[in-house]
Design an enzyme around this catalytic site. Structure first.
Site, PDB file in Angstrom:
ATOM      1  N   ASP A 193       0.795  -1.233   0.000  1.00  0.00           N
ATOM      2  CA  ASP A 193       0.000   0.000   0.000  1.00  0.00           C
ATOM      3  C   ASP A 193       0.825   1.280   0.000  1.00  0.00           C
ATOM      4  O   ASP A 193       0.308   2.357   0.296  1.00  0.00           O
ATOM      5  CB  ASP A 193      -0.926   0.005   1.213  1.00  0.00           C
ATOM      6  CG  ASP A 193      -0.181   0.018   2.539  1.00  0.00           C
ATOM      7  OD1 ASP A 193       1.044  -0.237   2.540  1.00  0.00           O
ATOM      8  OD2 ASP A 193      -0.816   0.269   3.574  1.00  0.00           O
ATOM      9  N   GLU A 194       2.094   1.189  -0.368  1.00  0.00           N
ATOM     10  CA  GLU A 194       2.956   2.372  -0.267  1.00  0.00           C
ATOM     11  C   GLU A 194       4.009   2.360  -1.367  1.00  0.00           C
ATOM     12  O   GLU A 194       4.552   1.312  -1.712  1.00  0.00           O
ATOM     13  CB  GLU A 194       3.632   2.376   1.108  1.00  0.00           C
ATOM     14  CG  GLU A 194       4.562   3.540   1.364  1.00  0.00           C
ATOM     15  CD  GLU A 194       5.182   3.457   2.758  1.00  0.00           C
ATOM     16  OE1 GLU A 194       6.370   3.777   2.892  1.00  0.00           O
ATOM     17  OE2 GLU A 194       4.482   3.053   3.704  1.00  0.00           O
TER      18      GLU A 194
END
Length: 393
Positions: A125-126
């Site tokens: 998610d990054e």
């Protein structure tokens, strides 16, 4: 991405928006029944009162993420779900759907690279993105491009993200947390004293709980207080490499480039049991869990196109002490049965007299499949002896 695991679930269950929701733990019977009763198309019409609540959760699962409504009660990632239930018993609890998470992870990342191709993957998610040579990347300090990326991701996925823009990765990481959710924060070098130094030292990515606790004992709490320390003093207390890095980080210095391609160091699978299990009394149950972890790890390697030469295990006992062991083969493998055999060799080298809370299997010394030969059962010298692992579990 903003509360990524929870936000993906809210796409499926829009009726839960604005409510305290936690994502964590494995699939339970109640989750299966909820899906089966409605069918995939009708998930958005499940009444809110039909969802399982955190107060009724029993087990040792941990929270992967929580909606911002749940975070207001002090619930957060990596917190035990039983502990979280005391803080926010009314929260709705949903299991992690890794297939759905992977789908949206790939989608938001491909959306970014269409706009800014120089992107470093930092997990599910990054990401880090280099704006330097992207047309318009410098307008308003990067804010224009950040808005464009936010808009494109939302249009493609329905999800929001927060963006931190800064001269380097260290500061950009911190800035991304300033204005969540769906925010943009711009940090210039001249902002260091005003915006960075008042922050707690743990806000520096790389200063973990142990280092933070040691700094607190040394009366260093903020990044500004860390920056005020003599580099030699930091080296004396934290060692040459860490001490020097702490000094540079406190002054906002970071020359790491955005790396577009990187190889994983390892892959692993582990599970925490709902109750403590004993190697003798619960031999069959532990054996089935152990085999399943090994087979799933093999599937992970095959899906991602890697083979491994070193297989390891991780045990956490009922007293929370941890034991790890590794076994390196002469050959590479992505075969679950071979992984099970090598992991079993590791089991012979750890004490199994205490009950277990957690069991994990890890593959390391990775290589791309096709670039090295797969394990040859006839030539592999690490074959288990007849009296080995199956007599353990």
């Amino acid at each position: 991405m903003d509360a990524f695991f929870a936000s993906v679930e809210l796409l499926r269950y829009p009726q839960l928006k604005g409510l305290p929701v936690v994502i964590g733990g494995g699939w339970r019977k109640v989750d299966e029944e909820l899906r089966a009763a409605q069918g995939e198309r009708a998930l958005r019409f499940i009444p809110v009162e039909s969802f399982p609540l955190l107060k009724d959760y029993v087990g040792r699962g941990v929270i992967t993420t929580a909606t911002y409504a749940a975070r207001q009660f002090g619930v957060g990632s990596a917190m035990g779900m039983m502990k979280a239930a005391k803080l926010c018993p009314q929260a709705i609890v949903l299991p992690v759907d890794f297939a759905e998470i992977r789908k949206y992870s790939q989608l938001f990342k491909s959306t970014i690279t269409e706009i800014a191709p120089l992107m470093q993957d930092r997990g599910v998610d990054e990401v880090y993105i280099d704006f330097t040579d992207v047309p318009g990347g410098q307008r308003e300090g990067g804010r224009v491009l950040a808005r464009l990326i936010q808009k494109a991701i939302f249009e493609k996925t329905g999800l929001t993200c927060s963006v931190g823009v800064a001269p380097n990765k260290l500061l950009a990481k911190m800035a991304s947390e300033f204005n969540k959710p769906n925010g943009i924060s711009i940090i210039y070098e001249s902002d260091l004293q005003e915006k960075i130094w008042p922050l707690h030292v743990r806000k520096i990515n790389g200063i973990g709980p142990k280092a933070g606790e040691k700094l607190a004992k040394l009366h260093v709490h903020t990044i500004g207080e860390l920056a005020a320390q003599d580099p030699g003093w930091l080296v004396d207390n934290f060692g040459k490499a860490t001490g020097a890095w702490m000094h540079e980080a406190a002054w906002g210095r970071d020359d790491r480039p955005v790396v577009t391609e990187s190889e994983p160091v390892s892959m692993s699978r582990e599970t925490t049991f709902d109750r403590d299990l004993h190697a003798v009394r619960n031999k069959a149950e532990l054996g089935a869990i152990f085999t399943d972890l090994c087979l799933r790890l093999g599937e992970d390697l095959q899906r991602k196109g890697y083979v491994a030469k070193t297989i390891g295990i991780k045990l956490r006992y009922d007293d929370f002490k941890i034991a790890t062991r590794d076994q390196t083969s002469d050959s590479y493998t992505d075969d679950g049965a071979t992984i099970r055999r090598l992991a079993g060799q590791c089991l012979k080298r750890v004490p199994l007299d205490k009950k277990l809370r957690l069991l994990g299997v890890r593959a390391s010394t990775l290589a791309r499949a096709g670039e090295v030969p797969l394990a040859d059962e006839k030539k592999d010298p690490e074959r288990a002896e007849p009296n080995s692992t199956d007599q353990l579990f």
